[in-house]
Design an enzyme around this catalytic site. Structure first.
Site, PDB file in Angstrom:
ATOM      1  N   LYS A 146      52.186  53.190  33.883  1.00 30.38           N
ATOM      2  CA  LYS A 146      52.231  53.763  32.537  1.00 30.38           C
ATOM      3  C   LYS A 146      52.984  55.092  32.571  1.00 30.38           C
ATOM      4  O   LYS A 146      52.989  55.766  33.599  1.00 30.38           O
ATOM      5  CB  LYS A 146      50.798  54.061  32.068  1.00 30.38           C
ATOM      6  CG  LYS A 146      50.016  52.856  31.602  1.00 30.38           C
ATOM      7  CD  LYS A 146      48.642  53.292  31.102  1.00 30.38           C
ATOM      8  CE  LYS A 146      47.806  52.099  30.697  1.00 30.38           C
ATOM      9  NZ  LYS A 146      48.334  51.366  29.537  1.00 30.38           N
TER      10      LYS A 146
ATOM     11  N   LYS B  38      35.110  44.695  29.331  1.00 24.37           N
ATOM     12  CA  LYS B  38      36.193  45.149  30.225  1.00 24.37           C
ATOM     13  C   LYS B  38      35.811  46.506  30.801  1.00 24.37           C
ATOM     14  O   LYS B  38      35.564  47.446  30.064  1.00 24.37           O
ATOM     15  CB  LYS B  38      37.508  45.259  29.437  1.00 24.37           C
ATOM     16  CG  LYS B  38      38.637  45.984  30.202  1.00 24.37           C
ATOM     17  CD  LYS B  38      39.935  46.057  29.381  1.00 24.37           C
ATOM     18  CE  LYS B  38      40.987  46.944  30.084  1.00 24.37           C
ATOM     19  NZ  LYS B  38      42.235  47.063  29.296  1.00 24.37           N
TER      20      LYS B  38
ATOM     21  N   ARG C  86      42.959  41.500  30.238  1.00 25.94           N
ATOM     22  CA  ARG C  86      42.754  40.068  29.981  1.00 25.94           C
ATOM     23  C   ARG C  86      42.535  39.310  31.288  1.00 25.94           C
ATOM     24  O   ARG C  86      41.886  38.279  31.308  1.00 25.94           O
ATOM     25  CB  ARG C  86      43.930  39.517  29.162  1.00 25.94           C
ATOM     26  CG  ARG C  86      45.249  39.503  29.847  1.00 25.94           C
ATOM     27  CD  ARG C  86      46.414  39.401  28.860  1.00 25.94           C
ATOM     28  NE  ARG C  86      46.657  40.674  28.184  1.00 25.94           N
ATOM     29  CZ  ARG C  86      47.547  40.855  27.214  1.00 25.94           C
ATOM     30  NH1 ARG C  86      48.263  39.836  26.778  1.00 25.94           N
ATOM     31  NH2 ARG C  86      47.720  42.026  26.654  1.00 25.94           N
TER      32      ARG C  86
HETATM   33  N1  BES Z   1      44.195  49.701  28.523  1.00 23.66           N
HETATM   34  C1  BES Z   1      45.415  49.296  27.947  1.00 23.66           C
HETATM   35  C2  BES Z   1      45.341  49.217  26.427  1.00 23.66           C
HETATM   36  C3  BES Z   1      45.403  50.519  25.691  1.00 23.66           C
HETATM   37  C4  BES Z   1      46.619  51.183  25.542  1.00 23.66           C
HETATM   38  C5  BES Z   1      44.282  51.021  25.106  1.00 23.66           C
HETATM   39  C6  BES Z   1      46.655  52.347  24.828  1.00 23.66           C
HETATM   40  C7  BES Z   1      44.327  52.189  24.384  1.00 23.66           C
HETATM   41  C8  BES Z   1      45.515  52.853  24.258  1.00 23.66           C
HETATM   42  C9  BES Z   1      45.814  47.912  28.441  1.00 23.66           C
HETATM   43  O1  BES Z   1      45.415  47.592  29.709  1.00 23.66           O
HETATM   44  C10 BES Z   1      47.311  47.846  28.376  1.00 23.66           C
HETATM   45  O2  BES Z   1      47.946  48.667  28.971  1.00 23.66           O
HETATM   46  N2  BES Z   1      47.826  46.894  27.643  1.00 23.66           N
HETATM   47  C11 BES Z   1      49.231  46.755  27.473  1.00 23.66           C
HETATM   48  C12 BES Z   1      49.558  45.288  27.481  1.00 23.66           C
HETATM   49  C13 BES Z   1      51.027  44.968  27.509  1.00 23.66           C
HETATM   50  C14 BES Z   1      51.636  45.389  28.823  1.00 23.66           C
HETATM   51  C15 BES Z   1      51.203  43.485  27.289  1.00 23.66           C
HETATM   52  C16 BES Z   1      49.630  47.367  26.138  1.00 23.66           C
HETATM   53  O3  BES Z   1      48.915  47.199  25.159  1.00 23.66           O
HETATM   54  O4  BES Z   1      50.646  48.066  26.097  1.00 23.66           O
HETATM   55 ZN    ZN Z   2      46.719  48.240  31.245  1.00 20.87          ZN
HETATM   56 ZN    ZN Z   3      43.655  48.533  30.376  1.00 20.01          ZN
END
Ligand code: BES
Ligand code: ZN
Ligand code: ZN
Length: 502
Positions: A263, A251, A337
């Site tokens: 975010k 990724k 994903r």
């Molecule tokens: N890049 C983030 C995952 C992440 C979050 C890595 C915090 C390290 C620290 C990913 O793209 C993401 O934001 N995932 C979401 C998915 C959710 C919206 C289903 C998450 O994990 O909150």
């Molecule tokens: Zn994300």
């Molecule tokens: Zn991400």
């Protein structure tokens, strides 16, 4: 840091490192005067016993010179892991002396162990000063390692450095900020770095992605001024002998704002690190090519920037992936994903790998589950999962098993959506359902069974953090490949030549 292997580097150094065995015997005999000095300094000393990982800095009275005693531990337990364990405190102690000219009295170590200790020091010395404009006042360390066989040590040092440099490159990429590293500049860096080492690099530009119908990955990148792309890398160290390759998938979100599902502001700056999975992949390719590993590996990294914009994809959108499956976008922040599934389909259909390993800073839930010290391993093959975890323990980049095949409730959750085949926002534990979502894109045979072995590494915890970041993943991937996916030609050849010796 500059580092050389020499037979007699002693005399002019500011700092002399003496490796010590448990019980405070030097690894190689010292001159009578030096031994007397060390004995004198250790009289009444309780904390330093030569135990593995201990260091003690001694000042020679009336002189600027310092001596550092470095604990190797028990002689029979000296190995790569114990030497690397010593590398961390030893480098710290060396730095504290502020000395530039350093000699290491490694004459009591084998050439292989000398090389590991040297490599451990260079690994510790990783730094990222590119954007610090002030002149660094600390003098550069010049380390001269004393050994009876400099050539043998040098030879053993080379493949170790290939891995350390691959890992350092992954770190450099991770530390590069989002205004410098975007899908375009990143793809160029990968091509420049890897093609010079004989890796075949192909960039699938946005137009190519369109013709492959990579609707999921394209959607993620469409809100950015820099279009998304995929970089495909092929390395063959077997001279065409290995039919099916191992595949690595990463990724590479160069910045993750969350998109329209924006975010919160706190710690959003860390999302420059959302390309950590791809950095692990390209760093590993560099390491394999540099040490000319006897294996065949193909790799793909999915690069995109997830931005909010008038052109962005939205929550509620339905995208069609290269596999043909449709995905309901429940949240534009679950973008990892979406880029991964098109990379997974591409690599399986175009390269027919025996095993696929993907790495991603995929979910915040992984950080909640395992913290920053362990990545999560999910696999459709328990042996592969165990091999990965063993490589993790050995390399120091640790991983921990998580459930994938043990329940179908996660699979049900990712399909529980009324308008499309799958949703990118499933109910249930976030890291587990993300793995189940990816699993849907492992190609099936006619009997409905997975065609290849697959492991997914959610490395959000070890991949994130603040300050100067060490890229995570090259060490564990290299270890896994070295231990399980490489032809052991060296050993066979040695055996064969034995018979020929008169
Ligand atoms: N890049 C983030 C995952 C992440 C979050 C890595 C915090 C390290 C620290 C990913 O793209 C993401 O934001 N995932 C979401 C998915 C959710 C919206 C289903 C998450 O994990 O909150
Ligand atoms: Zn994300
Ligand atoms: Zn991400």
């Amino acid at each position: 840091m500059q580092l050389t292997f020499e037979t007699q580097p002693y005399g002019t150094e500011e700092v002399l490192v003496i490796p010590m065995l448990e019980g405070n015997t030097p690894a190689a005999p010292l001159s009578a005067t030096l031994q007397k000095f060390v004995d004198g300094m250790l009289t009444g000393e309780k904390d330093f016993t030569g135990k593995n990982g201990q260091v003690l800095t001694l000042k020679i009275p009336g002189k600027a010179k310092k001596i550092i005693l470095a604990g190797l531990g028990d002689k029979k337990n000296i190995d790569e892991q114990s030497l690397r364990k010593l590398g961390t405190p030893l480098y710290k102690a060396l730095k504290e002396t502020k000395g530039a000219a350093i000699s290491v009295y490694a004459d009591g170590l084998s050439a292989a162990n000398t090389a590991v200790l040297a490599d451990a020091l260079t690994r510790e010395a990783y730094d990222f000063k590119k954007y610090k404009t002030a002149e660094d006042s600390a003098p550069e360390m010049e380390i001269r390692i004393g050994t009876g066989s400099p050539q043998a040590a040098e030879k053993a040092f080379e493949p170790l450095q290939a891995v350390t440099n691959g890992s350092a490159w992954a770190s450099d990429l991770a530390n590069e900020p989002g205004n410098s590293l975007n899908p375009e500049t990143y793809a160029r860096k990968i091509r420049d770095e890897l093609s010079a080492l004989g890796v075949e690099v192909t960039v699938l530009e946005q137009q190519d992605m369109l013709s492959y119908k990579m609707g999921a990955a394209l959607a993620v990148g469409q809100g950015s001024d820099t279009p998304p792309c995929m970089v495909v890398m092929e390395y063959d160290g077997t001279g065409g002998k290995q039919k099916q390759p191992l595949a690595l998938v990463g990724k590479g979100i160069t910045f993750d704002t969350g998109g329209i599902s924006l975010k919160p502001g706190a710690n959003m700056d860390q999302m420059t690190l959302d390309m950590g999975g791809s950095a692990a992949v390209v760093g590993t390719m560099r390491a394999l090519a540099a040490r000319q590993a006897k294996t065949r590996v193909v790799a793909i990294v999915a690069l995109a920037e997830n931005m909010p914009d008038g052109k962005s994809y939205r929550p509620g959108d339905i995208v069609t992936s290269m596999s043909g499956k449709t995905v309901f976008v429940g949240n534009t922040d679950a973008e990892g994903r979406l880029v991964l599934i098109d990379a997974l389909t591409y690599i399986q259909r175009e390269h027919n790998p025996h095993t696929v390993i993907d790495l991603a800073t995929l979910t915040g839930a992984q950080v909640v589950a395992l913290g920053n010290d362990f990545a999560a391993t999910y696999s459709n093959d328990n042996k592969l999962r165990d091999q990965f975890n063993a490589a993790g323990a050995k390399s120091g980049e640790k991983t921990w098993p998580m459930p994938l095949m043990e329940t179908d409730s996660y699979t049900k959750a990712v399909k529980d959506t009324p308008l499309a085949d799958l949703t990118n926002l499933a109910k249930g534990p976030g890291s587990c359902t993300a793995a189940a979502f990816l699993h849907e894109f492992i190609e099936k045979d006619d009997a409905g069974k997975d065609k290849c072995k697959w492991t997914h590494i959610d490395m959000a915890g070890p991949g994130m953090g603040s300050g100067i970041k060490k890229g995570w993943g090259v060490l564990v991937l290299n270890q896994l490949i070295q231990d399980n996916f490489e032809q052991k030609v060296g050993k066979k050849r040695a055996k064969a030549s034995k018979h020929k010796t008169p």
